[in-house]
Structures are given as structure tokens and as C-alpha cells.
Motif scaffolding. Structure first.
Motif, PDB file in Angstrom:
ATOM      1  N   LYS A 102      60.529  26.444  35.711  1.00 46.96           N
ATOM      2  CA  LYS A 102      61.516  25.395  35.464  1.00 46.96           C
ATOM      3  C   LYS A 102      61.769  24.635  36.747  1.00 46.96           C
ATOM      4  N   THR A 103      61.745  23.323  36.668  1.00 49.19           N
ATOM      5  CA  THR A 103      61.845  22.520  37.871  1.00 49.19           C
ATOM      6  C   THR A 103      63.167  21.776  37.942  1.00 49.19           C
ATOM      7  N   TYR A 104      63.538  21.466  39.145  1.00 52.70           N
ATOM      8  CA  TYR A 104      64.742  20.719  39.427  1.00 52.70           C
ATOM      9  C   TYR A 104      64.336  19.522  40.266  1.00 52.70           C
ATOM     10  N   LYS A 105      64.508  18.332  39.720  1.00 49.93           N
ATOM     11  CA  LYS A 105      64.058  17.133  40.417  1.00 49.93           C
ATOM     12  C   LYS A 105      65.273  16.381  40.957  1.00 49.93           C
ATOM     13  N   ALA A 106      65.257  16.110  42.226  1.00 50.58           N
ATOM     14  CA  ALA A 106      66.341  15.374  42.842  1.00 50.58           C
ATOM     15  C   ALA A 106      65.774  14.445  43.898  1.00 50.58           C
ATOM     16  N   ARG A 107      66.153  13.202  43.813  1.00 48.35           N
ATOM     17  CA  ARG A 107      65.687  12.203  44.752  1.00 48.35           C
ATOM     18  C   ARG A 107      64.161  12.190  44.806  1.00 48.35           C
ATOM     19  N   SER A 108      63.578  12.512  45.975  1.00 51.07           N
ATOM     20  CA  SER A 108      62.136  12.372  46.138  1.00 51.07           C
ATOM     21  C   SER A 108      61.424  13.710  46.237  1.00 51.07           C
ATOM     22  N   SER A 109      61.961  14.747  45.598  1.00 51.71           N
ATOM     23  CA  SER A 109      61.316  16.063  45.665  1.00 51.71           C
ATOM     24  C   SER A 109      61.361  16.757  44.314  1.00 51.71           C
ATOM     25  N   THR A 110      60.432  17.704  44.144  1.00 47.19           N
ATOM     26  CA  THR A 110      60.414  18.564  42.969  1.00 47.19           C
ATOM     27  C   THR A 110      60.632  19.994  43.436  1.00 47.19           C
ATOM     28  N   GLU A 111      61.534  20.707  42.787  1.00 48.12           N
ATOM     29  CA  GLU A 111      61.875  22.054  43.211  1.00 48.12           C
ATOM     30  C   GLU A 111      61.630  23.061  42.089  1.00 48.12           C
ATOM     31  N   VAL A 112      61.162  24.225  42.473  1.00 46.07           N
ATOM     32  CA  VAL A 112      61.080  25.370  41.576  1.00 46.07           C
ATOM     33  C   VAL A 112      61.960  26.460  42.163  1.00 46.07           C
ATOM     34  N   ARG A 113      62.940  26.917  41.401  1.00 44.23           N
ATOM     35  CA  ARG A 113      63.871  27.938  41.881  1.00 44.23           C
ATOM     36  C   ARG A 113      63.452  29.312  41.379  1.00 44.23           C
TER      37      ARG A 113
END
Length: 232
Positions: A102-113
Motif C-alpha cells: 500500500k502506497t502513500y503519495k505526497a507531493r513529489s514522492s511515493t512511499e511504502v510503509r
């Protein structure tokens, strides 16, 4: 790839760095949908491997076959690509699966927690060239690494396309082949043309997600949470 068997600790809220000769046995546990069945027990359906489901149970990651019961008393009744049905303290519950990573997208990045299990390790389902694998993150491994049995299952023709060489392991020098993977994916983060190493024999038992992948990302830890971040 250099292997020593000594664990590396993550720095709290700071990017991870690799230390030569030091290996981190980490496996990414991606946490999705919370369900409380009994005494606020938190259950998460993490991934499916055939007739097995990976369930996160109050900080403990368990891989259960259909019909098997965890030490916490959670019994897996059935599993498919979308749901895992469990029985806990007499109550049946369907845990919905969100796409792996599951990803978290904020501004100019993609995150996987990613959440740690009870032993402090991290693992994740992911893919190599479109084929599902289970990764063990290893900041001491120079490249993504796997044994020849796994490579054969993934259809990696390392004997003909790879470059022969040797790697240093805890047992000494081992014959290996250096190859390039078309794509390595964890959640919504996919990187192309990743260097990898295929070792002859059955070592390593897990597919190591090494620095040829990790060095292109930012990794951050806060407590039991590790964030894998790709800048755009």
C-alpha cells in the motif's frame, strides 16, 4: 555481495546506510486493513502465497496454511487474492486484502510503509520481472541476491546471460553469476534494470533485497515503522 551475519540497526528517523561486511536481515511487513476481533487484537491481511496467507497479528507476522492455527489462536479458514477468512475466539472474520505494498503519495514522492514483526525484522511480498517473491531486505548485500533454485523458478537464464564470478559469504567464496533484472517491484515502487547476483546452491534461502535496489530510495525508521520512499 559480502556477507557476515552481523545485524545492522536502523537509525531512528534517519536514512539507512549500508556498512561493508555487515548484513541486515530485514523483511518488510506491509500493513493494510486493521480488524479488531477480540480484546483489541489487530489483524492485517498482508499477502497470499497459494493456500497460505500472511497475517500480521498484534505485531507478529504469521504465515498460515488453510486450516492452520497461529499461536495466538487465529485459524485460517480460506484465502484468495482478495480476502483471508479467519476464525478467532469463535468469531469468523473476512480480512480484505489491499494491493501488496500500500502506497502513500505526497507531493513529489511515493512511499511504502512497512511494519516490523515481533522479532524486529521486516519482510514484504514483491516481484521480480513480474513474478511474485518474498523479499528480505539486506543493506549489507551489494545487489539483489538469490539462490539458483529461485532463479530457475523465476525464469532467469543466468547460466547463459550472466557473468560468472564469486561472492564472499559466511562460508567463504561461492560461485555466482551477475545478472541484470528487468524490473524489481515493492508495492507501487518499481525500478528497472537492477543488478542481481545468483549464487550456486541453496544459499541464500531468502531473496535478498540489496543495495542495487535500496540505494535508489530513501529508507527511514520511526519505531516499528520503516518508510521506503521514491522521489519523483
Amino acid at each position: 555481495m559480502h556477507y557476515s551475519g552481523k545485524p545492522v540497526n536502523f537509525r531512528t528517523a534517519a536514512p539507512l546506510t549500508a556498512s561493508p561486511g555487515i548484513v541486515t536481515y530485514c523483511a518488510l511487513a506491509l500493513v493494510f486493513l486493521t480488524s479488531s476481533l477480540h480484546a483489541d487484537t489487530a489483524l492485517y491481511f498482508i499477502g497470499q502465497f497459494g493456500d497460505k496467507a500472511v497475517i500480521h497479528i498484534d505485531g507478529n507476522q504469521r504465515t498460515l496454511k488453510v486450516g492452520e492455527t497461529s499461536r495466538e489462536g487465529v485459524k485460517l479458514l480460506s484465502v484468495n487474492a482478495n480476502h483471508a477468512v479467519v476464525l478467532y475466539h469463535g468469531k469468523k472474520q473476512s480480512l480484505r486484502f489491499a494491493a501488496a505494498g500500500k502506497t502513500y503519495k505526497a507531493r513529489s514522492s511515493t512511499e511504502v510503509r512497512i511494519w516490523a514483526d515481533a522479532s524486529g525484522s521486516f519482510q514484504t511480498p514483491g516481484s521480480i520481472n513480474g513474478h511474485l517473491v518474498n523479499f528480505l531486505v539486506d543493506t549489507g548485500a551489494t545487489t539483489v541476491a538469490m539462490n539458483e533454485l529461485v532463479a530457475d523458478k523465476l525464469g532467469i537464464d543466468f547460466r547463459y546471460t550472466g557473468t560468472p564470478g564469486t561472492v564472499s559469504t559466511a562460508s567463504g567464496l561461492s560461485p555466482a553469476y551477475h545478472v541484470k533484472l528487468d524490473a524489481v517491484r515493492v508495492g507501487d515502487i518499481e525500478l528497472k534494470n537492477i543488478q542481481a547476483t545468483v549464487l550456486e546452491g541453496a544459499f541464500p534461502q531468502e531473496v535478498l533485497l540489496g543495495m542495487s535496489f535500496l540505494s535508489q530510495l530513501e529508507l527511514e525508521r520511526k519505531g516499528n515503522l520503516v518508510t521506503l520512499r521514491k522521489q519523483h
